[in-house]
Design a protein around this motif. Structure first.
Motif, PDB file in Angstrom:
ATOM      1  N   ALA A  64      42.408  29.459 -18.752  1.00 51.75           N
ATOM      2  CA  ALA A  64      43.470  29.448 -19.762  1.00 51.75           C
ATOM      3  C   ALA A  64      42.948  30.043 -21.057  1.00 51.75           C
ATOM      4  CB  ALA A  64      43.972  28.029 -20.001  1.00 51.75           C
ATOM      5  N   ILE A  65      43.795  30.762 -21.758  1.00 49.25           N
ATOM      6  CA  ILE A  65      43.416  31.338 -23.043  1.00 49.25           C
ATOM      7  C   ILE A  65      43.088  30.213 -24.022  1.00 49.25           C
ATOM      8  CG2 ILE A  65      44.256  32.647 -25.023  1.00 49.25           C
ATOM      9  CD1 ILE A  65      45.875  34.334 -23.150  1.00 49.25           C
ATOM     10  N   GLY A  66      41.965  30.339 -24.690  1.00 48.06           N
ATOM     11  CA  GLY A  66      41.559  29.348 -25.666  1.00 48.06           C
ATOM     12  C   GLY A  66      40.737  28.208 -25.094  1.00 48.06           C
ATOM     13  N   TYR A  67      40.429  28.270 -23.783  1.00 47.89           N
ATOM     14  CA  TYR A  67      39.677  27.196 -23.141  1.00 47.89           C
ATOM     15  C   TYR A  67      38.549  27.765 -22.281  1.00 47.89           C
ATOM     16  CZ  TYR A  67      43.459  24.143 -24.610  1.00 47.89           C
ATOM     17  OH  TYR A  67      44.367  23.443 -25.375  1.00 47.89           O
ATOM     18  N   GLU A  68      37.491  26.980 -22.147  1.00 47.53           N
ATOM     19  CA  GLU A  68      36.402  27.369 -21.272  1.00 47.53           C
ATOM     20  C   GLU A  68      36.868  27.321 -19.814  1.00 47.53           C
ATOM     21  OE1 GLU A  68      33.250  24.644 -22.045  1.00 47.53           O
ATOM     22  OE2 GLU A  68      32.887  25.374 -24.087  1.00 47.53           O
ATOM     23  N   ILE A  69      36.411  28.275 -19.023  1.00 41.42           N
ATOM     24  CA  ILE A  69      36.730  28.254 -17.595  1.00 41.42           C
ATOM     25  C   ILE A  69      36.081  27.030 -16.957  1.00 41.42           C
ATOM     26  CG2 ILE A  69      36.328  29.416 -15.389  1.00 41.42           C
ATOM     27  CD1 ILE A  69      36.627  32.053 -16.789  1.00 41.42           C
ATOM     28  N   LYS A  70      36.852  26.323 -16.147  1.00 43.57           N
ATOM     29  CA  LYS A  70      36.346  25.120 -15.489  1.00 43.57           C
ATOM     30  C   LYS A  70      36.425  25.279 -13.990  1.00 43.57           C
ATOM     31  CE  LYS A  70      36.643  20.099 -15.459  1.00 43.57           C
ATOM     32  NZ  LYS A  70      36.822  18.973 -16.345  1.00 43.57           N
ATOM     33  N   LYS A  71      35.344  24.861 -13.290  1.00 45.98           N
ATOM     34  CA  LYS A  71      35.312  24.864 -11.828  1.00 45.98           C
ATOM     35  C   LYS A  71      35.018  23.447 -11.356  1.00 45.98           C
ATOM     36  CE  LYS A  71      33.705  29.652 -11.298  1.00 45.98           C
ATOM     37  NZ  LYS A  71      32.719  30.538 -10.639  1.00 45.98           N
ATOM     38  N   ILE A  72      35.796  22.984 -10.385  1.00 47.85           N
ATOM     39  CA  ILE A  72      35.626  21.628  -9.884  1.00 47.85           C
ATOM     40  C   ILE A  72      36.047  21.570  -8.417  1.00 47.85           C
ATOM     41  CG2 ILE A  72      37.931  20.972 -10.696  1.00 47.85           C
ATOM     42  CD1 ILE A  72      36.844  18.173 -11.231  1.00 47.85           C
ATOM     43  N   PHE A  73      35.360  20.768  -7.619  1.00 52.91           N
ATOM     44  CA  PHE A  73      35.752  20.604  -6.221  1.00 52.91           C
ATOM     45  C   PHE A  73      37.086  19.866  -6.141  1.00 52.91           C
ATOM     46  CE2 PHE A  73      31.258  21.456  -5.356  1.00 52.91           C
ATOM     47  CZ  PHE A  73      31.382  22.299  -4.262  1.00 52.91           C
ATOM     48  N   SER A  74      37.918  20.310  -5.225  1.00 53.39           N
ATOM     49  CA  SER A  74      39.282  19.765  -5.132  1.00 53.39           C
ATOM     50  C   SER A  74      39.306  18.271  -4.873  1.00 53.39           C
ATOM     51  CB  SER A  74      40.054  20.499  -4.027  1.00 53.39           C
ATOM     52  OG  SER A  74      39.374  20.410  -2.786  1.00 53.39           O
ATOM     53  N   ASP A  75      38.338  17.748  -4.098  1.00 50.63           N
ATOM     54  CA  ASP A  75      38.357  16.313  -3.811  1.00 50.63           C
ATOM     55  C   ASP A  75      37.860  15.467  -4.978  1.00 50.63           C
ATOM     56  OD1 ASP A  75      35.726  17.076  -3.655  1.00 50.63           O
ATOM     57  OD2 ASP A  75      35.443  16.478  -1.567  1.00 50.63           O
ATOM     58  N   SER A  76      37.461  16.147  -6.086  1.00 53.86           N
ATOM     59  CA  SER A  76      37.052  15.430  -7.296  1.00 53.86           C
ATOM     60  C   SER A  76      38.145  15.424  -8.360  1.00 53.86           C
ATOM     61  CB  SER A  76      35.779  16.066  -7.885  1.00 53.86           C
ATOM     62  OG  SER A  76      34.713  16.008  -6.968  1.00 53.86           O
ATOM     63  N   ILE A  77      39.251  16.112  -8.081  1.00 52.50           N
ATOM     64  CA  ILE A  77      40.336  16.196  -9.061  1.00 52.50           C
ATOM     65  C   ILE A  77      41.132  14.887  -9.064  1.00 52.50           C
ATOM     66  CG2 ILE A  77      42.490  17.386  -9.659  1.00 52.50           C
ATOM     67  CD1 ILE A  77      41.229  19.935  -8.555  1.00 52.50           C
ATOM     68  N   SER A  78      41.312  14.328 -10.254  1.00 52.82           N
ATOM     69  CA  SER A  78      42.015  13.052 -10.403  1.00 52.82           C
ATOM     70  C   SER A  78      43.358  13.263 -11.096  1.00 52.82           C
ATOM     71  CB  SER A  78      41.148  12.064 -11.190  1.00 52.82           C
ATOM     72  OG  SER A  78      40.820  12.605 -12.462  1.00 52.82           O
ATOM     73  N   GLN A  79      43.936  12.185 -11.589  1.00 54.21           N
ATOM     74  CA  GLN A  79      45.268  12.248 -12.206  1.00 54.21           C
ATOM     75  C   GLN A  79      45.284  13.168 -13.416  1.00 54.21           C
ATOM     76  OE1 GLN A  79      46.785   8.446 -13.469  1.00 54.21           O
ATOM     77  NE2 GLN A  79      48.738   9.273 -14.165  1.00 54.21           N
ATOM     78  N   PHE A  80      44.178  13.199 -14.160  1.00 48.37           N
ATOM     79  CA  PHE A  80      44.076  14.052 -15.341  1.00 48.37           C
ATOM     80  C   PHE A  80      42.841  14.945 -15.222  1.00 48.37           C
ATOM     81  CE2 PHE A  80      46.202  10.153 -16.793  1.00 48.37           C
ATOM     82  CZ  PHE A  80      47.394  10.692 -17.261  1.00 48.37           C
ATOM     83  N   THR A  81      42.999  16.203 -15.620  1.00 45.00           N
ATOM     84  CA  THR A  81      41.892  17.151 -15.629  1.00 45.00           C
ATOM     85  C   THR A  81      41.715  17.648 -17.056  1.00 45.00           C
ATOM     86  OG1 THR A  81      42.371  17.840 -13.356  1.00 45.00           O
ATOM     87  CG2 THR A  81      40.999  19.312 -14.688  1.00 45.00           C
ATOM     88  N   ILE A  82      40.500  17.526 -17.579  1.00 40.96           N
ATOM     89  CA  ILE A  82      40.236  17.849 -18.979  1.00 40.96           C
ATOM     90  C   ILE A  82      39.635  19.247 -19.102  1.00 40.96           C
ATOM     91  CG2 ILE A  82      39.094  17.079 -21.087  1.00 40.96           C
ATOM     92  CD1 ILE A  82      41.117  15.092 -19.917  1.00 40.96           C
TER      93      ILE A  82
END
Length: 303
Positions: free
Chosen positions: A75-93
């Motif tokens: 996203a513009i204005g944000y650092e690129i984030k990489k995360i495994f799908s099974d670690s994604i929770s209700q909120f992603t920061i």
């Protein structure tokens, strides 16, 4: 007979169980690490695969993924984030990117001069870039020329669009050129949302209030499709080979192109990397045959 049914039941149960493990739908809301506010229109894709989506206006997204995969958030204005799908929770920061800004002197501008570059005729546009169910980004590079010295400010962008829906939204990004002649740093650190009306139109995006000057190394105008529900267009297609109909899904709008002898100024971003546009070899349109597609974008400069 009883044993047969028991074995069949166990087999069916295992198939369903394994299937549910292998494939699952993840849902999350993207939040700013500092403000804890939702982040809309984030490009989300599975690394090295043609799978992805976009967060909606409230920062929410849903994504169907088989097994554990690396999900990338851009996203513009944000650092690129990489995360495994099974670690994604209700909120992603997502963490805002830190940009060092040089001193800016604000002066009153008198828009007495204007210059149009990249001119095209709407009636001549008949080949478009479309977005199916896979997120991707397409861009056009505008080199700097000495004749722009007296009109160095970006005033307006006019884009050829063709939409089956009214109010189809897309995102614009403006990039400088890096040392490898690819898109580098953002020239503007926020989303620039364009809205295309239904039909074959010229969609204007006003940049006059952003005070962005044309970089001496040139710059890239990037169009990013938003895979959100309000942009989704579904069409039932009848098939002769079987019964019933299949559904064709696209995300609006389509973006018009003009033929070019070179792909020097045309790039695309897909599966996490930039690549050059390929030559049109199968099109039935004579003027596009064995040519490259260049985004139909007109840029208005002012002083």
């Amino acid at each position: 007979m009883y044993i047969y049914h028991l074995i069949h039941f166990i087999y069916t149960f295992l198939v369903v169980f394994i299937s549910n493990i292998a494939s699952s739908q993840i849902s999350s809301i993207l939040l700013d690490a500092n403000t804890e506010q939702p982040i809309p229109y984030v490009n989300i894709f599975v690394e090295h695969e043609l799978i992805g989506t976009t967060s909606d206006i409230n920062g929410k997204f849903d994504l169907q993924i088989e097994n554990s995969k690396v999900v990338v958030f851009s996203a513009i204005g944000y650092e690129i984030k990489k995360i495994f799908s099974d670690s994604i929770s209700q909120f992603t920061i997502l963490n805002p990117s830190i940009t060092e800004l040089s001193e800016v002197i604000i002066t009153a501008k008198k828009e007495t001069k204007k210059l149009k570059i990249g001119k095209f005729k709407k009636s001549k546009i008949n080949l478009y870039f479309n977005c199916g169910q896979t997120p991707w980004i397409i861009e056009r590079y505008f080199p700097y020329k000495k004749e722009y010295e007296k009109t160095t400010f970006l005033n307006k962008i006019r884009i050829s669009t063709n939409s089956n829906l009214d109010e189809a939204k897309f995102n614009l990004r403006l990039y400088s050129k890096d040392q490898n002649n690819k898109p580098g740093e953002n020239l503007y650190n926020k989303n620039i949302i364009g809205t295309a009306k239904k039909g074959n139109k010229i969609t204007g995006v006003d940049l006059s209030e952003l005070n962005i000057q044309f970089p001496k190394d040139g710059f890239f105008i990037v169009i990013e499709w938003l895979l959100i529900e309000s942009n989704m267009y579904t069409l039932d297609i009848e098939r002769k080979s079987d019964r019933g109909a299949s559904k064709w899904v696209s995300y609006e709008p389509a973006i018009g192109t003009v033929p070019s002898d070179t792909n020097k100024n045309s790039w695309q971003f897909n599966q996490g990397h930039w690549s050059k546009i390929k030559k049109n070899t199968e099109t039935s349109l004579k003027k596009h045959k064995n040519k490259y597609s260049l985004l139909a974008i007109e840029l208005i400069l002012t002083n």
